[in-house]
Design a protein around this motif. Structure first.
Motif, PDB file in Angstrom:
ATOM      1  N   LEU A   2      41.175  18.314  55.505  1.00  0.00           N
ATOM      2  CA  LEU A   2      41.482  16.913  55.290  1.00  0.00           C
ATOM      3  C   LEU A   2      41.523  16.176  56.624  1.00  0.00           C
ATOM      4  N   TYR A   3      40.576  15.279  56.821  1.00  0.00           N
ATOM      5  CA  TYR A   3      40.500  14.458  58.030  1.00  0.00           C
ATOM      6  C   TYR A   3      40.520  15.325  59.288  1.00  0.00           C
ATOM      7  N   VAL A   4      39.668  16.328  59.260  1.00  0.00           N
ATOM      8  CA  VAL A   4      39.541  17.279  60.363  1.00  0.00           C
ATOM      9  C   VAL A   4      38.443  16.805  61.313  1.00  0.00           C
ATOM     10  N   ASP A   5      38.622  17.058  62.610  1.00  0.00           N
ATOM     11  CA  ASP A   5      37.608  16.758  63.615  1.00  0.00           C
ATOM     12  C   ASP A   5      36.780  18.006  63.905  1.00  0.00           C
ATOM     13  N   TYR A   6      35.463  17.831  64.021  1.00  0.00           N
ATOM     14  CA  TYR A   6      34.547  18.930  64.326  1.00  0.00           C
ATOM     15  C   TYR A   6      33.819  18.631  65.638  1.00  0.00           C
ATOM     16  N   LEU A   7      33.189  19.642  66.205  1.00  0.00           N
ATOM     17  CA  LEU A   7      32.415  19.429  67.424  1.00  0.00           C
ATOM     18  C   LEU A   7      31.093  18.734  67.099  1.00  0.00           C
ATOM     19  N   ASP A   8      30.413  19.229  66.051  1.00  0.00           N
ATOM     20  CA  ASP A   8      29.112  18.673  65.661  1.00  0.00           C
ATOM     21  C   ASP A   8      28.758  19.178  64.265  1.00  0.00           C
ATOM     22  N   ASP A   9      27.523  18.969  63.843  1.00  0.00           N
ATOM     23  CA  ASP A   9      27.073  19.389  62.514  1.00  0.00           C
ATOM     24  C   ASP A   9      27.183  20.894  62.302  1.00  0.00           C
ATOM     25  N   GLU A  10      27.070  21.646  63.365  1.00  0.00           N
ATOM     26  CA  GLU A  10      27.065  23.109  63.245  1.00  0.00           C
ATOM     27  C   GLU A  10      28.455  23.682  62.972  1.00  0.00           C
ATOM     28  N   THR A  11      29.501  22.977  63.354  1.00  0.00           N
ATOM     29  CA  THR A  11      30.850  23.515  63.192  1.00  0.00           C
ATOM     30  C   THR A  11      31.183  23.837  61.735  1.00  0.00           C
ATOM     31  N   PRO A  12      31.045  22.893  60.769  1.00  0.00           N
ATOM     32  CA  PRO A  12      31.334  23.269  59.384  1.00  0.00           C
ATOM     33  C   PRO A  12      30.389  24.332  58.842  1.00  0.00           C
ATOM     34  N   LYS A  13      29.132  24.319  59.257  1.00  0.00           N
ATOM     35  CA  LYS A  13      28.183  25.352  58.821  1.00  0.00           C
ATOM     36  C   LYS A  13      28.674  26.734  59.212  1.00  0.00           C
ATOM     37  N   LYS A  14      29.043  26.882  60.485  1.00  0.00           N
ATOM     38  CA  LYS A  14      29.491  28.188  60.986  1.00  0.00           C
ATOM     39  C   LYS A  14      30.799  28.604  60.335  1.00  0.00           C
ATOM     40  N   LEU A  15      31.694  27.633  60.139  1.00  0.00           N
ATOM     41  CA  LEU A  15      32.986  27.946  59.521  1.00  0.00           C
ATOM     42  C   LEU A  15      32.799  28.462  58.101  1.00  0.00           C
ATOM     43  N   LEU A  16      32.052  27.745  57.296  1.00  0.00           N
ATOM     44  CA  LEU A  16      31.880  28.120  55.890  1.00  0.00           C
ATOM     45  C   LEU A  16      31.067  29.397  55.732  1.00  0.00           C
ATOM     46  N   SER A  17      30.178  29.666  56.674  1.00  0.00           N
ATOM     47  CA  SER A  17      29.364  30.887  56.586  1.00  0.00           C
ATOM     48  C   SER A  17      30.194  32.145  56.769  1.00  0.00           C
ATOM     49  N   ARG A  18      31.410  32.000  57.301  1.00  0.00           N
ATOM     50  CA  ARG A  18      32.294  33.149  57.522  1.00  0.00           C
ATOM     51  C   ARG A  18      33.378  33.244  56.464  1.00  0.00           C
ATOM     52  N   CYS A  19      33.142  32.611  55.328  1.00  0.00           N
ATOM     53  CA  CYS A  19      34.066  32.673  54.186  1.00  0.00           C
ATOM     54  C   CYS A  19      33.307  33.245  52.990  1.00  0.00           C
ATOM     55  N   PRO A  20      33.074  34.550  52.962  1.00  0.00           N
ATOM     56  CA  PRO A  20      32.148  35.141  51.978  1.00  0.00           C
ATOM     57  C   PRO A  20      32.614  35.095  50.537  1.00  0.00           C
ATOM     58  N   ILE A  21      33.931  34.922  50.290  1.00  0.00           N
ATOM     59  CA  ILE A  21      34.416  34.897  48.893  1.00  0.00           C
ATOM     60  C   ILE A  21      35.132  33.590  48.574  1.00  0.00           C
ATOM     61  N   LEU A  22      34.835  32.536  49.329  1.00  0.00           N
ATOM     62  CA  LEU A  22      35.488  31.244  49.120  1.00  0.00           C
ATOM     63  C   LEU A  22      35.166  30.708  47.724  1.00  0.00           C
ATOM     64  N   GLU A  23      36.207  30.284  46.989  1.00  0.00           N
ATOM     65  CA  GLU A  23      36.037  29.770  45.632  1.00  0.00           C
ATOM     66  C   GLU A  23      36.360  28.291  45.496  1.00  0.00           C
ATOM     67  N   VAL A  24      37.279  27.781  46.333  1.00  0.00           N
ATOM     68  CA  VAL A  24      37.718  26.384  46.219  1.00  0.00           C
ATOM     69  C   VAL A  24      37.624  25.716  47.589  1.00  0.00           C
ATOM     70  N   LEU A  25      36.947  24.563  47.623  1.00  0.00           N
ATOM     71  CA  LEU A  25      36.843  23.788  48.858  1.00  0.00           C
ATOM     72  C   LEU A  25      37.191  22.337  48.561  1.00  0.00           C
TER      73      LEU A  25
END
Length: 415
Positions: free
Chosen positions: A164-187
């Motif tokens: 919620l209202y999080v700051d990221y470095l760039d477009d790659e930050t959320p990509k890399k973060l979510l790619s390391r959540c292999p069983i994520l069910e709720v976002l």
């Protein structure tokens, strides 16, 4: 009264420790610590409570007292596993204190962190050890900076993530973060105006629920083949949603330019709530074979959309009209004109019709009359007039009750 209280406490004290700890887990940590004064048996029980909650929202309270309280209670806690840690902070807090507290929790096998920081001028940085905490199942972050996070992170057990209202470095930050959540069910994702991401990509094969709210005009890319529930409130320039074969329910309020692509991706769902701010280009040949419940927001809805959905939803049994957003510009309600042909779904399938915030304008009355007259299998029609004046409300109810009905079984109910 004193005897009654003592009797009550005696009854609780007879319970096994595990039961008492479950009860204490429901209380704020400051109240849990007070129970140490009740008796010798309760003196150390508070240290075993696996859920800790810290709230600092009173600007008149002494912040130093709050910091010392967190230090003491967190360091003295001896629960085998720290199940849950919650912070709700409305005042500026020291980066050093935050890093220290969460670092301790991570070492204790933390399973759930809810960090709600709401300082108007800054985002807070959390310890890097949090992002390699292999025991986390639930992670909820508000007003946190991920700019300095080192990748790869590791969330092997994470099933629920709120950003919620999080700051990221760039477009790659959320990509890399979510790619390391292999069983994520709720976002759950709430974006502000300036989070440093232009194209936000959500590519999570395991994701089942996605809630998205954005005030920015950037792009969202959604690739979630297992998604069952979608809720999006979005003003982006372009929302790219790929086909979702498992989708069951969706709430869609969008102002983006590719509404037709979104509708195409939702063909397999059973429940749909729609609020479209701009006129859609209806996708050719798109049929909602599984749709049984449709809710349309009437604040901006063009009634061609209603007819389109009735024509292309052969199993639709429930229809609801509701001005959820209280009229964003007020005009489109007058654009409905009776179609030359009646949708078969309306005649032979629809069973329930509900209209909330009904005002009784002529075009509204014409539409209500059209639906009631042609729905031959309708069982119930519910109207909730917007009027608060008793006489006006009585007038609307009287008018509706006189409308002819195509189904002899149809009951008109007024909310």
């Amino acid at each position: 009264m004193q005897n009654l209280w003592e009797s009550y406490m005696d009854c609780i004290s007879l319970l096994p420790n595990d039961f008492i700890l479950q009860i204490l887990s429901l209380l704020p940590t400051k109240d849990v610590m007070k129970t140490s004064l009740l008796s010798k048996r309760w003196r150390y029980l508070w240290k075993l409570v696996p859920k800790l909650e810290y709230i600092d929202v009173d600007e008149n309270a002494d912040h130093g007292t709050f910091v010392r309280f967190v230090d003491r209670s967190l360091l003295l806690n001896t629960a085998p596993v720290l199940e849950s840690l919650q912070f709700k902070l409305r005042r500026k807090c020291s980066q050093v204190d935050i890093v220290f507290w969460i670092g301790i929790a991570v070492q204790r096998g933390l399973r759930e962190l809810n960090f709600d920081y709401h300082h108007i001028y800054e985002h807070i940085r959390l310890p890097l050890s949090l992002y390699t905490c292999g025991t986390l199942v639930v992670l909820k972050l508000k007003k946190v900076s991920l700019v300095d996070v080192r990748f790869p992170v590791c969330f092997q057990l994470l099933k629920m993530l709120h950003l919620l209202y999080v700051d990221y470095l760039d477009d790659e930050t959320p990509k890399k973060l979510l790619s390391r959540c292999p069983i994520l069910e709720v976002l759950v994702l709430n974006r502000g105006d300036e989070d440093n991401v232009i194209t936000f990509s959500v590519r999570v094969p395991s994701l089942q629920r996605f809630i998205y709210d954005s005030a920015s005009d950037y792009e969202l890319v959604l690739n979630t083949p297992s998604l069952k529930y979608l809720k999006t409130t979005d003003s982006c320039e372009n929302c790219m949603i790929e086909y979702m074969p498992e989708i069951v329910e969706a709430y869609v309020q969008v102002t983006c330019c590719n509404v037709e692509d979104i509708l195409m991706s939702l063909k397999s769902l059973k429940r749909l709530s729609l609020c479209l701010i701009i006129e859609p280009k209806f996708p050719t040949g798109s049929i909602f074979h599984q749709l049984v419940h449709l809710e349309l927001c009437t604040c901006e809805t063009l009634w061609e959309l209603l007819m389109y959905m009735l024509q292309h939803s052969p199993k639709l049994r429930s229809l609801k009209l509701n001005e959820i957003h209280n009229g964003l510009c007020g005009g489109p309600i007058f654009l409905w004109e009776e179609p030359s042909s009646v949708p078969k779904t309306l005649m032979f399938v629809l069973e329930t019709f509900e209209w909330r915030n009904y005002r009784g304008w002529k075009k509204e009355r014409d539409l209500a009359s059209f639906i009631l007259k042609h729905s031959k299998r309708l069982k119930i029609a519910i109207f909730s007039p917007e009027a608060t004046d008793v006489r006006e409300k009585y007038h609307l109810i009287t008018e509706l009750a006189r409308l002819s009905r195509g189904s002899p079984e149809c009951e008109i109910v007024f909310g």
